[in-house]
Design a protein around this motif. Structure first.
Motif, PDB file in Angstrom:
ATOM      1  N   ASN A   1       1.172  -1.028  -0.419  1.00 39.05           N
ATOM      2  CA  ASN A   1       0.145  -0.245  -0.087  1.00 39.05           C
ATOM      3  C   ASN A   1       1.032   1.199  -0.352  1.00 39.05           C
ATOM      4  OD1 ASN A   1      -2.157  -1.761  -0.008  1.00 39.05           O
ATOM      5  ND2 ASN A   1      -1.414  -1.833   2.471  1.00 39.05           N
ATOM      6  N   ILE A   2       0.803   2.104  -0.728  1.00 41.88           N
ATOM      7  CA  ILE A   2       1.425   3.374  -1.232  1.00 41.88           C
ATOM      8  C   ILE A   2       0.112   4.070  -0.763  1.00 41.88           C
ATOM      9  CG2 ILE A   2       2.813   4.943  -2.593  1.00 41.88           C
ATOM     10  CD1 ILE A   2       3.190   2.471  -4.212  1.00 41.88           C
ATOM     11  N   TYR A   3       0.491   5.429   0.483  1.00 38.52           N
ATOM     12  CA  TYR A   3      -0.114   6.268   0.692  1.00 38.52           C
ATOM     13  C   TYR A   3       0.407   7.719   0.058  1.00 38.52           C
ATOM     14  CZ  TYR A   3      -2.817   2.951   3.822  1.00 38.52           C
ATOM     15  OH  TYR A   3      -2.913   1.726   4.342  1.00 38.52           O
ATOM     16  N   VAL A   4      -0.293   8.483  -0.576  1.00 40.12           N
ATOM     17  CA  VAL A   4       0.500   9.509  -1.121  1.00 40.12           C
ATOM     18  C   VAL A   4      -0.477  10.908  -0.305  1.00 40.12           C
ATOM     19  CG1 VAL A   4       0.769  10.293  -3.581  1.00 40.12           C
ATOM     20  CG2 VAL A   4       1.423   7.918  -2.872  1.00 40.12           C
ATOM     21  N   VAL A   5       0.375  11.856  -0.397  1.00 37.74           N
ATOM     22  CA  VAL A   5      -0.447  12.374   0.753  1.00 37.74           C
ATOM     23  C   VAL A   5       0.313  14.280  -0.831  1.00 37.74           C
ATOM     24  CG1 VAL A   5      -1.223  11.235   2.563  1.00 37.74           C
ATOM     25  CG2 VAL A   5       1.219  12.808   2.623  1.00 37.74           C
TER      26      VAL A   5
ATOM     27  N   MET B   1       8.937   5.610  -9.549  1.00 41.43           N
ATOM     28  CA  MET B   1       8.031   4.651  -8.452  1.00 41.43           C
ATOM     29  C   MET B   1       8.455   3.501  -9.459  1.00 41.43           C
ATOM     30  SD  MET B   1       4.926   6.158  -7.773  1.00 41.43           S
ATOM     31  CE  MET B   1       3.600   4.495  -8.524  1.00 41.43           C
ATOM     32  N   GLU B   2       9.568   4.045 -10.670  1.00 40.01           N
ATOM     33  CA  GLU B   2       9.485   2.102 -11.277  1.00 40.01           C
ATOM     34  C   GLU B   2      11.225   1.842 -10.006  1.00 40.01           C
ATOM     35  OE1 GLU B   2      10.523   0.227 -13.795  1.00 40.01           O
ATOM     36  OE2 GLU B   2       9.029   1.597 -14.182  1.00 40.01           O
ATOM     37  N   ASN B   3      11.372   2.592  -8.643  1.00 41.46           N
ATOM     38  CA  ASN B   3      12.716   2.392  -7.828  1.00 41.46           C
ATOM     39  C   ASN B   3      11.230   1.711  -7.322  1.00 41.46           C
ATOM     40  OD1 ASN B   3      14.733   5.380  -7.883  1.00 41.46           O
ATOM     41  ND2 ASN B   3      14.672   3.239  -8.526  1.00 41.46           N
ATOM     42  N   LEU B   4      10.246   2.446  -6.487  1.00 43.89           N
ATOM     43  CA  LEU B   4       9.590   1.793  -5.859  1.00 43.89           C
ATOM     44  C   LEU B   4       8.797  -0.033  -5.856  1.00 43.89           C
ATOM     45  CD1 LEU B   4       6.063   4.669  -4.826  1.00 43.89           C
ATOM     46  CD2 LEU B   4       8.790   3.374  -3.018  1.00 43.89           C
TER      47      LEU B   4
ATOM     48  N   LEU C   1       4.959   5.727   3.095  1.00 43.77           N
ATOM     49  CA  LEU C   1       4.060   6.914   2.605  1.00 43.77           C
ATOM     50  C   LEU C   1       4.932   7.044   2.179  1.00 43.77           C
ATOM     51  CD1 LEU C   1       2.406   8.928   3.644  1.00 43.77           C
ATOM     52  CD2 LEU C   1       3.335   9.332   5.347  1.00 43.77           C
ATOM     53  N   VAL C   2       4.282   8.828   0.761  1.00 41.57           N
ATOM     54  CA  VAL C   2       5.057   9.229   0.280  1.00 41.57           C
ATOM     55  C   VAL C   2       4.223  10.826   0.586  1.00 41.57           C
ATOM     56  CG1 VAL C   2       5.456  10.066  -2.594  1.00 41.57           C
ATOM     57  CG2 VAL C   2       5.313   7.621  -1.525  1.00 41.57           C
ATOM     58  N   CYS C   3       5.059  12.128   0.767  1.00 38.62           N
ATOM     59  CA  CYS C   3       4.407  12.984   0.861  1.00 38.62           C
ATOM     60  C   CYS C   3       5.577  14.144   0.092  1.00 38.62           C
ATOM     61  CB  CYS C   3       5.327  14.051   2.688  1.00 38.62           C
ATOM     62  SG  CYS C   3       4.270  15.177   2.728  1.00 38.62           S
ATOM     63  N   THR C   4       4.141  14.341  -0.626  1.00 39.79           N
ATOM     64  CA  THR C   4       4.744  16.030  -1.853  1.00 39.79           C
ATOM     65  C   THR C   4       4.003  16.326  -2.277  1.00 39.79           C
ATOM     66  OG1 THR C   4       5.986  14.679  -4.387  1.00 39.79           O
ATOM     67  CG2 THR C   4       3.677  13.833  -3.833  1.00 39.79           C
ATOM     68  N   HIS C   5       3.202  16.769  -3.744  1.00 40.66           N
ATOM     69  CA  HIS C   5       2.737  17.937  -4.134  1.00 40.66           C
ATOM     70  C   HIS C   5       1.393  17.712  -5.226  1.00 40.66           C
ATOM     71  CE1 HIS C   5       6.037  20.081  -2.637  1.00 40.66           C
ATOM     72  NE2 HIS C   5       6.805  18.884  -3.214  1.00 40.66           N
ATOM     73  N   GLY C   6       1.093  18.417  -5.800  1.00 41.66           N
ATOM     74  CA  GLY C   6      -0.127  18.113  -6.581  1.00 41.66           C
ATOM     75  C   GLY C   6       0.122  17.601  -8.562  1.00 41.66           C
TER      76      GLY C   6
ATOM     77  N   SER D   1       2.723  -7.545  -6.511  1.00 35.79           N
ATOM     78  CA  SER D   1       3.361  -7.781  -7.563  1.00 35.79           C
ATOM     79  C   SER D   1       3.923  -7.278  -9.396  1.00 35.79           C
ATOM     80  CB  SER D   1       2.945  -9.042  -8.737  1.00 35.79           C
ATOM     81  OG  SER D   1       2.909  -9.278  -7.145  1.00 35.79           O
ATOM     82  N   GLY D   2       4.708  -5.916  -9.390  1.00 32.67           N
ATOM     83  CA  GLY D   2       5.068  -4.892  -9.881  1.00 32.67           C
ATOM     84  C   GLY D   2       3.847  -4.124 -10.476  1.00 32.67           C
ATOM     85  N   TYR D   3       2.797  -4.484 -10.702  1.00 34.18           N
ATOM     86  CA  TYR D   3       1.961  -4.142 -10.641  1.00 34.18           C
ATOM     87  C   TYR D   3       0.580  -2.637 -10.208  1.00 34.18           C
ATOM     88  CZ  TYR D   3      -2.899  -3.247 -13.091  1.00 34.18           C
ATOM     89  OH  TYR D   3      -4.457  -2.573 -13.804  1.00 34.18           O
TER      90      TYR D   3
END
Length: 196
Positions: free
Chosen positions: A2-6, A130-133, A142-147, A182-184
């Motif tokens: 699960n990647i939570y992006v805020v 995203m490839e690194n993820l 958790l990823v905290c970033t910009h619009g 699995s990478g999807y």
């Protein structure tokens, strides 16, 4: 996974309606309140890894989310740099940079304002992130970033079709949950911040 992006909370530049990516501004009082609501929403999730843009507004938002002590600051999560357009509204850009504005409208994907990035430039940063993820092994990230970066993540998930960038919004302190199986990658949910 699960990647939570805020997206960060509100800033003064948001209130002014300017284009700003590289300007390193902090949160307004409302932005702090929004970050606190995010923190409350995410308080019961144990994050295995936390990534954050190196810009102040993202770091300030993250302070209110009870994550983990170690934060991986990643410049690829920076908002797009608008160069000479930074801190200006679209009307101001039209007035001060009329020819550049026409070129931007004609080629929004690859036009690069003086001193700044094209949309494609910033997208390629996100694509690499995203490839690194895909290599991550934790259950919750958790990823905290910009619009603009959140929307570029959606573009990546939708197979790099840059045209879909305009099909999504991303408001201050919104939460997106992206799944990686699995990478999807797929967008599981987009959860707007409740009215503060």
């Amino acid at each position: 996974m699960n990647i939570y992006v805020v997206r960060h909370g509100q800033t003064e530049e948001n209130l002014k309606g300017t284009y700003y990516g590289a300007l390193d501004c902090g949160l307004t009082d409302l932005g702090v309140s929004q970050a606190k609501v995010l923190g409350e929403r995410l308080k019961d999730i144990k994050f295995d890894k936390v990534y954050c843009s190196d810009l102040k507004r993202a770091g300030e938002t993250l302070k209110y989310i009870n994550a983990i002590e170690e934060v991986f600051v990643d410049e690829r999560l920076r908002e797009r740099n608008f160069g000479v357009f930074e801190g200006k509204t679209f009307k101001e850009i039209e007035k001060e940079f009329a020819e550049e504005c026409i070129a931007w409208n004609d080629d929004w994907k690859d036009f690069r304002p003086c001193g700044g990035e094209s949309f494609r430039d910033s997208y390629l940063r996100v694509e690499a992130f995203m490839e690194n993820l895909k290599e991550e092994t934790g259950e919750n990230i958790l990823v905290c970033t910009h619009g603009g970066i959140v929307r570029a993540m959606y573009v990546y998930i939708l197979e790099g079709n840059l045209d879909v960038y305009w099909k999504f919004g991303s408001r201050n302190a919104d939460l997106s949950i992206i799944k990686n199986q699995s990478g999807y990658f797929y967008i599981d949910s987009i959860i707007p911040l409740e009215v503060v």
